[in-house]
Design a protein around this motif. Structure first.
Motif, PDB file in Angstrom:
ATOM      1  N   CYS A  11       0.964  -1.135   0.013  1.00  0.00           N
ATOM      2  CA  CYS A  11       0.208   0.504  -0.166  1.00  0.00           C
ATOM      3  C   CYS A  11       1.040   1.101  -0.178  1.00  0.00           C
ATOM      4  O   CYS A  11       1.636   1.261   1.033  1.00  0.00           O
ATOM      5  CB  CYS A  11      -0.965  -0.290   1.124  1.00  0.00           C
ATOM      6  SG  CYS A  11      -1.903  -1.319   0.654  1.00  0.00           S
ATOM      7  N   GLN A  38      -3.875   3.722  -1.343  1.00  0.00           N
ATOM      8  CA  GLN A  38      -3.757   2.372  -2.289  1.00  0.00           C
ATOM      9  C   GLN A  38      -2.983   1.384  -2.387  1.00  0.00           C
ATOM     10  O   GLN A  38      -1.944   1.414  -2.035  1.00  0.00           O
ATOM     11  CB  GLN A  38      -3.521   3.625  -3.892  1.00  0.00           C
ATOM     12  CG  GLN A  38      -4.171   4.804  -3.993  1.00  0.00           C
ATOM     13  CD  GLN A  38      -3.511   5.641  -4.865  1.00  0.00           C
ATOM     14  OE1 GLN A  38      -2.507   5.652  -4.396  1.00  0.00           O
ATOM     15  NE2 GLN A  38      -3.951   6.433  -5.627  1.00  0.00           N
ATOM     16  N   SER A  44      -8.706   2.129  -4.572  1.00  0.00           N
ATOM     17  CA  SER A  44      -8.447   3.564  -3.303  1.00  0.00           C
ATOM     18  C   SER A  44      -9.589   3.618  -2.248  1.00  0.00           C
ATOM     19  O   SER A  44     -10.857   3.001  -2.814  1.00  0.00           O
ATOM     20  CB  SER A  44      -8.233   4.695  -4.100  1.00  0.00           C
ATOM     21  OG  SER A  44      -7.030   3.807  -5.062  1.00  0.00           O
TER      22      SER A  44
END
Length: 77
Positions: A11, A38, A44
């Motif tokens: 992420c 994200q 997202s």
């Protein structure tokens, strides 16, 4: 609603700045910073401030009063 865990190592955080403007004698715009997590292989997800802590908005699905979310321009990321 169950939220599937996503490994944090895949992420990244992304910040965007949007502007809220009011028209009067002059047009005055103030920035609103939004933070998104994200993760690869997943959509997202916006991160919001709740009680002074950034929280994944998916974890707030049972929140009854969405007015508790703090989108104020005074908060900086």
């Amino acid at each position: 609603m169950a939220v599937e865990a996503v490994p944090e190592v895949d992420c990244v955080l992304a910040k965007i700045t949007q502007y809220r403007c009011k028209a009067g004698a002059y047009i005055v715009c103030k920035p609103i910073e939004r933070l998104f997590k994200q993760c690869s292989g997943a959509p997202s997800v916006e991160m919001v401030v709740v009680d002074g802590v950034y929280t994944d908005v998916r974890s707030l699905s049972d929140l009854k009063d969405w007015n508790n979310l703090d989108y104020s321009a005074e908060k900086t990321i």
